[in-house]
Design a protein around this motif. Structure first.
Motif, short mmCIF file in Angstrom:
data_model
loop_
_atom_site.label_atom_id
_atom_site.label_comp_id
_atom_site.label_asym_id
_atom_site.label_seq_id
_atom_site.Cartn_x
_atom_site.Cartn_y
_atom_site.Cartn_z
N LEU A 198 0.65 -1.54 -0.06
CA LEU A 198 0.22 -0.37 -0.15
C LEU A 198 0.71 1.38 -0.07
O LEU A 198 1.39 1.65 1.06
CB LEU A 198 -1.26 0.42 1.48
CG LEU A 198 -1.77 -1.18 1.61
CD1 LEU A 198 -2.14 -0.75 2.46
CD2 LEU A 198 -2.79 -0.64 0.07
N LEU A 199 0.64 1.82 -0.92
CA LEU A 199 1.75 3.42 -1.41
C LEU A 199 0.57 4.68 -0.82
O LEU A 199 -0.57 4.49 -1.63
CB LEU A 199 2.35 3.49 -2.23
CG LEU A 199 3.22 2.59 -3.54
CD1 LEU A 199 2.10 1.26 -3.10
CD2 LEU A 199 3.55 3.18 -4.46
N GLY A 200 0.99 5.44 0.14
CA GLY A 200 0.22 6.41 0.49
C GLY A 200 1.04 7.60 0.77
O GLY A 200 2.47 7.07 0.45
N GLY A 201 0.56 9.25 0.19
CA GLY A 201 1.16 10.53 0.49
C GLY A 201 0.70 11.16 -0.16
O GLY A 201 -0.71 10.81 -0.35
N PRO A 202 1.76 12.07 -0.09
CA PRO A 202 1.16 13.72 -1.30
C PRO A 202 0.58 13.09 -2.35
O PRO A 202 -0.50 13.74 -2.98
CB PRO A 202 1.51 14.83 -0.78
CG PRO A 202 2.65 14.39 -0.02
CD PRO A 202 2.36 13.00 0.47
N ASP A 203 1.40 13.00 -3.41
CA ASP A 203 1.72 11.76 -4.64
C ASP A 203 -0.02 10.92 -4.90
O ASP A 203 0.21 10.74 -5.90
CB ASP A 203 2.57 11.38 -4.84
CG ASP A 203 3.62 12.96 -4.72
OD1 ASP A 203 3.24 13.88 -4.80
OD2 ASP A 203 5.28 12.05 -4.58
N PHE A 204 -0.31 10.54 -3.61
CA PHE A 204 -1.25 9.78 -4.27
C PHE A 204 -3.22 10.09 -4.12
O PHE A 204 -3.47 10.04 -3.02
CB PHE A 204 -1.29 8.58 -3.27
CG PHE A 204 0.54 8.41 -4.14
CD1 PHE A 204 0.69 7.61 -5.25
CD2 PHE A 204 1.09 7.96 -3.07
CE1 PHE A 204 2.22 7.12 -6.13
CE2 PHE A 204 2.91 7.25 -3.75
CZ PHE A 204 3.12 6.91 -4.36
N PRO A 205 -3.63 11.48 -4.56
CA PRO A 205 -4.53 11.52 -4.14
C PRO A 205 -5.56 11.01 -3.77
O PRO A 205 -6.77 10.17 -3.70
CB PRO A 205 -5.30 12.40 -4.76
CG PRO A 205 -3.60 12.76 -5.94
CD PRO A 205 -2.36 11.75 -5.97
#
Ligand SMILES: [Fe+2]
Length: 309
Positions: A198-205
Protein backbone atom coordinates in the motif's frame (compact mmCIF):
# COMPACT_ATOMS: atom_id res chain seq x y z
CA UNK A 1 -6.20 -10.39 17.58
CA UNK A 2 -2.56 -10.22 18.58
CA UNK A 3 0.31 -10.00 16.14
CA UNK A 4 1.15 -13.64 16.80
CA UNK A 5 -2.21 -14.88 15.50
CA UNK A 6 -2.48 -16.13 11.97
CA UNK A 7 -4.62 -14.17 9.57
CA UNK A 8 -7.61 -16.27 8.51
CA UNK A 9 -6.77 -15.27 4.94
CA UNK A 10 -4.83 -17.93 3.02
CA UNK A 11 -3.75 -15.62 0.21
CA UNK A 12 -4.72 -13.77 -2.93
CA UNK A 13 -7.04 -16.14 -4.77
CA UNK A 14 -8.27 -14.40 -7.89
CA UNK A 15 -8.38 -11.05 -9.69
CA UNK A 16 -11.18 -9.69 -11.89
CA UNK A 17 -10.62 -6.82 -14.30
CA UNK A 18 -13.00 -4.82 -16.49
CA UNK A 19 -11.47 -4.42 -19.96
CA UNK A 20 -12.53 -2.71 -23.16
CA UNK A 21 -10.49 -4.77 -25.63
CA UNK A 22 -10.94 -8.42 -24.78
CA UNK A 23 -9.05 -9.81 -27.79
CA UNK A 24 -5.97 -7.63 -27.14
CA UNK A 25 -6.06 -8.72 -23.51
CA UNK A 26 -6.36 -12.42 -24.37
CA UNK A 27 -3.30 -12.07 -26.62
CA UNK A 28 -1.36 -10.36 -23.80
CA UNK A 29 -2.44 -12.87 -21.12
CA UNK A 30 -1.43 -15.86 -23.23
CA UNK A 31 1.66 -14.67 -25.16
CA UNK A 32 3.29 -12.50 -22.48
CA UNK A 33 1.96 -13.74 -19.12
CA UNK A 34 1.76 -17.37 -20.24
CA UNK A 35 -1.69 -17.94 -18.71
CA UNK A 36 -3.93 -20.73 -19.99
CA UNK A 37 -7.36 -19.77 -21.37
CA UNK A 38 -10.15 -21.55 -19.47
CA UNK A 39 -13.77 -22.27 -20.28
CA UNK A 40 -15.54 -18.88 -20.32
CA UNK A 41 -19.03 -17.48 -20.92
CA UNK A 42 -19.60 -14.77 -23.55
CA UNK A 43 -17.92 -11.42 -22.95
CA UNK A 44 -15.66 -12.92 -20.27
CA UNK A 45 -12.26 -14.57 -20.43
CA UNK A 46 -11.04 -16.77 -17.59
CA UNK A 47 -7.41 -17.82 -17.27
CA UNK A 48 -5.74 -20.57 -15.31
CA UNK A 49 -2.27 -20.43 -13.73
CA UNK A 50 -2.40 -23.64 -11.70
CA UNK A 51 -4.88 -26.42 -10.90
CA UNK A 52 -7.60 -23.92 -9.88
CA UNK A 53 -10.27 -23.63 -12.59
CA UNK A 54 -9.41 -19.92 -12.93
CA UNK A 55 -7.28 -17.18 -11.35
CA UNK A 56 -7.70 -14.14 -13.62
CA UNK A 57 -11.03 -12.99 -15.09
CA UNK A 58 -11.47 -10.35 -17.77
CA UNK A 59 -14.94 -8.88 -18.21
CA UNK A 60 -15.81 -6.91 -21.34
CA UNK A 61 -16.86 -3.46 -20.13
CA UNK A 62 -17.18 0.18 -21.21
CA UNK A 63 -14.55 1.32 -18.71
CA UNK A 64 -11.14 -0.15 -17.86
CA UNK A 65 -10.19 -0.95 -14.29
CA UNK A 66 -10.05 -3.46 -11.48
CA UNK A 67 -13.44 -5.08 -10.80
CA UNK A 68 -12.80 -7.27 -7.73
CA UNK A 69 -10.12 -9.05 -5.74
CA UNK A 70 -10.73 -12.52 -4.31
CA UNK A 71 -9.05 -13.57 -1.05
CA UNK A 72 -9.16 -17.22 -0.12
CA UNK A 73 -9.95 -18.17 3.47
CA UNK A 74 -9.01 -21.47 5.09
CA UNK A 75 -12.29 -22.75 6.56
CA UNK A 76 -16.01 -21.89 6.69
CA UNK A 77 -15.57 -21.06 10.38
CA UNK A 78 -12.79 -18.61 9.53
CA UNK A 79 -14.86 -17.14 6.70
CA UNK A 80 -17.85 -16.32 8.88
CA UNK A 81 -15.65 -15.17 11.78
CA UNK A 82 -13.89 -12.81 9.34
CA UNK A 83 -17.25 -11.59 8.04
CA UNK A 84 -18.25 -10.71 11.61
CA UNK A 85 -14.93 -8.93 12.27
CA UNK A 86 -15.37 -6.82 9.14
CA UNK A 87 -19.00 -6.02 10.02
CA UNK A 88 -17.98 -5.17 13.61
CA UNK A 89 -15.39 -2.79 12.13
CA UNK A 90 -18.24 -0.92 10.47
CA UNK A 91 -17.89 -2.23 6.92
CA UNK A 92 -21.00 -3.58 5.18
CA UNK A 93 -20.72 -7.18 4.03
CA UNK A 94 -22.95 -9.18 1.68
CA UNK A 95 -23.32 -12.93 1.10
CA UNK A 96 -24.25 -13.92 -2.44
CA UNK A 97 -24.87 -17.57 -3.31
CA UNK A 98 -25.44 -16.84 -7.02
CA UNK A 99 -22.16 -14.95 -7.22
CA UNK A 100 -20.38 -17.80 -5.43
CA UNK A 101 -21.58 -20.16 -8.17
CA UNK A 102 -20.41 -17.71 -10.84
CA UNK A 103 -16.99 -17.44 -9.18
CA UNK A 104 -16.96 -21.25 -8.83
CA UNK A 105 -16.41 -21.20 -5.07
CA UNK A 106 -18.45 -22.76 -2.24
CA UNK A 107 -19.24 -19.74 -0.05
CA UNK A 108 -18.45 -16.08 -0.54
CA UNK A 109 -19.09 -12.67 0.94
CA UNK A 110 -18.07 -9.29 -0.42
CA UNK A 111 -17.08 -6.00 1.14
CA UNK A 112 -14.90 -3.02 0.26
CA UNK A 113 -11.66 -1.80 1.78
CA UNK A 114 -11.49 1.85 2.96
CA UNK A 115 -9.89 2.79 -0.37
CA UNK A 116 -12.96 1.51 -2.22
CA UNK A 117 -11.57 -1.73 -3.67
CA UNK A 118 -14.19 -4.47 -3.95
CA UNK A 119 -13.02 -7.52 -2.00
CA UNK A 120 -14.52 -11.01 -2.08
CA UNK A 121 -13.63 -13.53 0.64
CA UNK A 122 -14.35 -17.16 -0.13
CA UNK A 123 -13.74 -20.80 0.68
CA UNK A 124 -13.86 -23.83 -1.59
CA UNK A 125 -12.47 -22.90 -5.01
CA UNK A 126 -13.13 -25.43 -7.78
CA UNK A 127 -9.95 -27.22 -8.73
CA UNK A 128 -8.99 -29.70 -11.40
CA UNK A 129 -6.27 -31.53 -9.53
CA UNK A 130 -4.54 -33.54 -10.81
CA UNK A 131 -5.41 -32.02 -14.21
CA UNK A 132 -2.16 -30.36 -15.31
CA UNK A 133 -1.91 -26.65 -15.98
CA UNK A 134 -0.59 -26.11 -19.50
CA UNK A 135 0.86 -22.67 -20.16
CA UNK A 136 0.97 -21.52 -23.79
CA UNK A 137 4.54 -20.28 -23.12
CA UNK A 138 5.68 -23.17 -20.94
CA UNK A 139 5.62 -21.05 -17.78
CA UNK A 140 4.60 -22.36 -14.37
CA UNK A 141 3.73 -20.33 -11.32
CA UNK A 142 4.31 -20.19 -7.58
CA UNK A 143 0.82 -20.40 -6.00
CA UNK A 144 -0.43 -22.95 -3.42
CA UNK A 145 -0.14 -21.70 0.15
CA UNK A 146 1.39 -18.42 -1.12
CA UNK A 147 -1.70 -17.48 -3.16
CA UNK A 148 -1.55 -16.39 -6.79
CA UNK A 149 0.76 -13.43 -6.23
CA UNK A 150 0.57 -9.95 -4.77
CA UNK A 151 -1.15 -6.62 -5.36
CA UNK A 152 0.16 -3.10 -4.86
CA UNK A 153 -2.19 -0.12 -4.59
CA UNK A 154 -1.84 3.61 -4.33
CA UNK A 155 -4.46 4.33 -1.68
CA UNK A 156 -6.36 7.18 -0.16
CA UNK A 157 -7.09 7.16 2.75
CA UNK A 158 -3.73 5.56 3.56
CA UNK A 159 -3.81 5.03 7.36
CA UNK A 160 -7.38 3.71 7.42
CA UNK A 161 -6.60 1.26 4.61
CA UNK A 162 -3.44 0.01 6.33
CA UNK A 163 -5.40 -0.50 9.56
CA UNK A 164 -8.09 -2.46 7.69
CA UNK A 165 -5.62 -4.97 6.23
CA UNK A 166 -3.51 -5.18 9.38
CA UNK A 167 -5.98 -4.89 12.25
CA UNK A 168 -9.20 -6.28 10.72
CA UNK A 169 -7.89 -8.87 8.23
CA UNK A 170 -4.94 -9.76 10.46
CA UNK A 171 -2.18 -9.30 7.89
CA UNK A 172 1.24 -8.58 9.41
CA UNK A 173 3.79 -6.03 8.32
CA UNK A 174 6.89 -7.25 6.48
CA UNK A 175 8.50 -3.87 6.02
CA UNK A 176 7.93 -0.18 5.47
CA UNK A 177 9.82 2.23 3.25
CA UNK A 178 9.57 6.00 2.99
CA UNK A 179 9.94 7.36 -0.51
CA UNK A 180 10.09 11.14 -0.30
CA UNK A 181 6.89 12.31 1.34
CA UNK A 182 5.19 9.00 0.62
CA UNK A 183 5.25 5.69 2.45
CA UNK A 184 4.82 2.15 1.24
CA UNK A 185 3.93 -0.70 3.59
CA UNK A 186 4.19 -4.36 2.62
CA UNK A 187 1.80 -6.73 4.40
CA UNK A 188 1.36 -10.48 4.22
CA UNK A 189 -0.75 -13.37 5.47
CA UNK A 190 1.32 -16.39 4.40
CA UNK A 191 4.91 -17.36 3.54
CA UNK A 192 4.98 -15.01 0.56
CA UNK A 193 6.94 -11.93 1.66
CA UNK A 194 3.92 -9.75 0.94
CA UNK A 195 0.49 -10.27 -0.53
CA UNK A 196 -0.29 -6.56 -0.63
CA UNK A 197 1.66 -3.32 -0.86
CA UNK A 198 0.00 0.00 0.00
CA UNK A 199 1.46 3.33 -1.11
CA UNK A 200 0.21 6.54 0.41
CA UNK A 201 1.16 10.16 0.58
CA UNK A 202 0.48 13.54 -0.97
CA UNK A 203 1.37 12.24 -4.44
CA UNK A 204 -1.41 9.67 -4.31
CA UNK A 205 -4.68 11.59 -4.00
CA UNK A 206 -6.79 8.77 -5.45
CA UNK A 207 -6.85 5.01 -5.15
CA UNK A 208 -5.35 3.09 -8.03
CA UNK A 209 -4.13 -0.44 -8.65
CA UNK A 210 -0.37 -0.02 -9.12
CA UNK A 211 0.40 -3.58 -10.18
CA UNK A 212 -0.46 -7.27 -9.97
CA UNK A 213 2.53 -9.58 -9.42
CA UNK A 214 2.65 -13.18 -10.56
CA UNK A 215 5.70 -15.34 -9.82
CA UNK A 216 7.08 -18.00 -12.12
CA UNK A 217 9.11 -21.02 -11.02
CA UNK A 218 12.03 -20.39 -13.38
CA UNK A 219 14.09 -17.28 -14.26
CA UNK A 220 13.91 -18.36 -17.92
CA UNK A 221 10.12 -17.85 -17.88
CA UNK A 222 10.76 -14.24 -16.87
CA UNK A 223 13.51 -13.81 -19.46
CA UNK A 224 11.43 -15.23 -22.27
CA UNK A 225 8.41 -13.09 -21.35
CA UNK A 226 10.77 -10.07 -21.26
CA UNK A 227 11.95 -10.91 -24.78
CA UNK A 228 8.37 -11.35 -25.99
CA UNK A 229 7.38 -7.95 -24.60
CA UNK A 230 10.48 -6.26 -26.06
CA UNK A 231 9.72 -7.90 -29.40
CA UNK A 232 6.68 -5.63 -29.54
CA UNK A 233 3.93 -7.67 -27.87
CA UNK A 234 3.63 -5.36 -24.85
CA UNK A 235 5.23 -2.25 -23.35
CA UNK A 236 7.86 -2.86 -20.69
CA UNK A 237 7.55 0.00 -18.17
CA UNK A 238 10.31 -1.06 -15.76
CA UNK A 239 13.38 -3.00 -16.81
CA UNK A 240 14.50 -6.27 -15.28
CA UNK A 241 15.56 -5.76 -11.68
CA UNK A 242 15.58 -7.24 -8.18
CA UNK A 243 13.64 -5.89 -5.23
CA UNK A 244 15.39 -5.30 -1.92
CA UNK A 245 12.58 -6.60 0.26
CA UNK A 246 11.06 -9.71 -1.33
CA UNK A 247 14.19 -10.42 -3.45
CA UNK A 248 11.92 -10.80 -6.51
CA UNK A 249 13.72 -10.66 -9.85
CA UNK A 250 11.14 -9.17 -12.18
CA UNK A 251 10.13 -6.70 -14.83
CA UNK A 252 7.00 -4.57 -15.15
CA UNK A 253 4.84 -4.70 -18.25
CA UNK A 254 1.75 -2.72 -19.21
CA UNK A 255 -1.41 -4.67 -20.02
CA UNK A 256 -3.78 -3.54 -22.80
CA UNK A 257 -5.99 -1.86 -20.18
CA UNK A 258 -3.04 0.05 -18.74
CA UNK A 259 -2.80 -1.93 -15.51
CA UNK A 260 0.79 -2.96 -14.90
CA UNK A 261 1.82 -6.56 -14.22
CA UNK A 262 5.02 -7.46 -12.40
CA UNK A 263 6.38 -10.72 -13.79
CA UNK A 264 8.79 -12.28 -11.34
CA UNK A 265 10.86 -15.18 -10.15
CA UNK A 266 12.76 -16.08 -6.98
CA UNK A 267 10.79 -14.24 -4.32
CA UNK A 268 11.84 -15.24 -0.83
CA UNK A 269 9.48 -16.77 1.69
CA UNK A 270 9.41 -15.72 5.32
CA UNK A 271 8.20 -17.19 8.62
CA UNK A 272 5.68 -14.60 9.79
CA UNK A 273 5.92 -15.87 13.41
CA UNK A 274 9.68 -15.21 13.50
CA UNK A 275 9.83 -12.13 11.30
CA UNK A 276 10.54 -8.69 12.73
CA UNK A 277 9.60 -5.58 10.78
CA UNK A 278 12.31 -4.04 8.64
CA UNK A 279 12.66 -0.52 7.30
CA UNK A 280 13.91 0.21 3.81
CA UNK A 281 16.24 3.03 2.86
CA UNK A 282 13.98 4.42 0.15
CA UNK A 283 15.36 2.36 -2.72
CA UNK A 284 12.89 -0.30 -3.80
CA UNK A 285 15.40 -2.34 -5.80
CA UNK A 286 18.92 -3.72 -5.37
CA UNK A 287 19.47 -3.20 -9.09
CA UNK A 288 17.40 -2.53 -12.20
CA UNK A 289 13.67 -1.75 -12.40
CA UNK A 290 14.59 1.38 -14.32
CA UNK A 291 11.59 3.26 -15.68
CA UNK A 292 11.36 2.81 -19.42
CA UNK A 293 9.77 5.39 -21.66
CA UNK A 294 9.62 8.32 -19.26
CA UNK A 295 13.36 8.91 -18.98
CA UNK A 296 14.64 8.32 -22.49
CA UNK A 297 15.32 4.60 -22.25
CA UNK A 298 12.18 4.12 -24.32
CA UNK A 299 14.02 5.43 -27.35
CA UNK A 300 16.70 2.78 -27.10
CA UNK A 301 14.09 0.09 -26.48
CA UNK A 302 12.09 1.41 -29.40
CA UNK A 303 15.21 1.32 -31.56
CA UNK A 304 15.89 -2.25 -30.41
CA UNK A 305 12.34 -3.22 -31.32
CA UNK A 306 12.76 -1.68 -34.78
CA UNK A 307 16.07 -3.49 -35.12
CA UNK A 308 14.48 -6.83 -34.17
CA UNK A 309 11.83 -6.39 -36.84
FE1 LIG B 1 5.48 -6.00 -6.56
Amino acid sequence: MTTSDHSPVLGLGYVGLDVRDLSAWIAFATAVLGLQPAESPADTAYFKMDHYVWRLALHLADAEGPAYFGWEVRTEHDLYALEKRIADAGKPTARDAALARERRVLYLFSTADPAGNRLEFYVGPQTESPEPFLSPTGASFVTGDQGMGHLTFEVNPYRETVEFYRDVLGFTTSDITSIGASEVIFLGCNRRHHSIGLLGGPDFPATALHHVMVETTNIDHVGRAYDTALDGHAQVVQSLGRHWNDHMTSFYVKSPSGITFEYGWGGRTIDRQQWSIEQGNGATSIWGHRPIGAVGLGDSVGAAMVHRH
